[in-house]
Design an enzyme around this catalytic site. Sequence first.
Site, short mmCIF file in Angstrom:
data_model
loop_
_atom_site.label_atom_id
_atom_site.label_comp_id
_atom_site.label_asym_id
_atom_site.label_seq_id
_atom_site.Cartn_x
_atom_site.Cartn_y
_atom_site.Cartn_z
CG ASP A 173 -2.05 -0.95 1.17
OD1 ASP A 173 -2.36 -1.42 0.06
OD2 ASP A 173 -2.63 -1.26 2.23
NE ARG A 187 -1.48 2.61 13.51
CZ ARG A 187 -0.73 1.87 12.72
NH1 ARG A 187 0.54 2.17 12.52
NH2 ARG A 187 -1.23 0.81 12.12
CG ASP A 207 -4.51 2.13 13.01
OD1 ASP A 207 -4.48 2.39 14.24
OD2 ASP A 207 -4.34 1.00 12.55
CB SER A 239 -4.99 -6.72 7.64
OG SER A 239 -4.59 -5.55 8.33
N1 ARG Z 1 -8.23 -2.94 15.94
C1 ARG Z 1 -6.97 -2.46 16.40
C2 ARG Z 1 -7.04 -1.00 16.71
O1 ARG Z 1 -7.88 -0.32 16.21
C3 ARG Z 1 -5.83 -2.73 15.43
C4 ARG Z 1 -5.91 -2.04 14.09
C5 ARG Z 1 -4.87 -2.47 13.07
N2 ARG Z 1 -5.03 -3.85 12.79
C6 ARG Z 1 -4.50 -4.53 11.75
N3 ARG Z 1 -4.68 -5.82 11.76
N4 ARG Z 1 -3.81 -3.96 10.82
O2 ARG Z 1 -6.23 -0.51 17.46
#
Ligand code: ARG
Length: 405
Positions: free
Chosen positions: A25, A108, A137, A189
């Site tokens: 990506d 993040r 995110d 993912s």
């Molecule tokens: N659900 C989790 C959050 O919002 C992780 C998000 C990213 N997950 C991923 N498999 N890329 O903090």
Amino acid sequence: MESVPPMKVEIIMKKVVLAYSGGLDTSCIVRWLKEKGYQVICFVADLGQGLGRGEDLSAIEARALAAGATKIYIKDLQDEFVEDFIVPALKANAIYEGKYLLATALGRPLIAKYLVEIAHKEKADTVAHGCTGKGNDQVRFEVTAGILDPELEILAPVRTWEFKSREEEIEYAKVHNIPIDVTKKKPYSIDRNIWGISIESGVLENLEQEPPEDAYLITKNPTAQASYPKYIEVYFEKGIPKKIDGKTYKLKNLISHLNEVGGLYGVGRSDLVENRLVGIKSREIYEAPAATILYSAHKELESLVLDRELSHFKEIISLKYSELVYYGLWYSPLKASLDGFVNQSQKYVTGSIKLKLFKGSCVAVGRKSPHSLYKKELSTYGKEDKFDQKLAEGFIKIWGMPYKR
Ligand code: ARG
């Protein structure tokens, strides 16, 4: 005739700093932004996701440059992540919806902080990320960047670009000679850092199905584990873990060590249908061996040294704290204020907790602290009892008085 000096035409390209992971990506984003007229600077944050585990850093750099980046920053932020993000969350006993120890959510704001810093250094007025429009995110990146510099423009190409599938992105990468390893099928993912791994999509979207073993990366199958338990002792000072089994560790190494040990015993898996900020329910599984061990140990120690009122009130704070982290509000005034409370509450959180790791479970079995509020002479039913039972009668009368009609 007087000669006219040639006009100096300077094309000023807009600069953008992109949070770059090295994956498909964000590599496509580099090229895509370049085609839109941007000069792209990539930023890779090392939060202990295993950069260089599968490939060396020069390969990531080469890919970014091949995709069209003019420059790349790769920063090891693990110590800052551990000290300024993980430790406060641990002190607060932060856990979202009872199962998620917030690894991704904690990472993040730190990445966003550096995006903003690099943008300032590079005199760029735009930052970009590769998050989709359905997740949390994007919110965390953009809210944080907006708090730290409200003037910055933020781009999220995945929300608007033309690609409808991974295949189309792969095709785009091929056409533009972006070296992407597409041989590996991507069934999930995954987001990973030193505090844990978040895994979603693919077969996990079937809520009735148990996650297959191949979805887990660092924890062994708990049921297939040794039939004997493993004991470990964690020592905390003012809420911060310092030693494992009497040996002092640097925080980052302490966490890595616990990830290894916990992972071997299948500790730290969770399976959650969670409430995302954007209103969607989604199923995600998590692996967080070190986080699970430290969270359990820390809570256990608090139950020994905090008085009842502080202890119960702190649970309310924990709940709110976890929401703020999940909601991308790390740099909010409320979160800063809660940190004040949480830090104050850690004054006596010093001591050791012994835990038993066994087939995926992690249970506290022993505890000691110089600040323990446990008084054996008051709780014992033995003959050394010092509790004056006669006082109970008056206490109960007054306690129950308001409720008598
Ligand atoms: N659900 C989790 C959050 O919002 C992780 C998000 C990213 N997950 C991923 N498999 N890329 O903090």
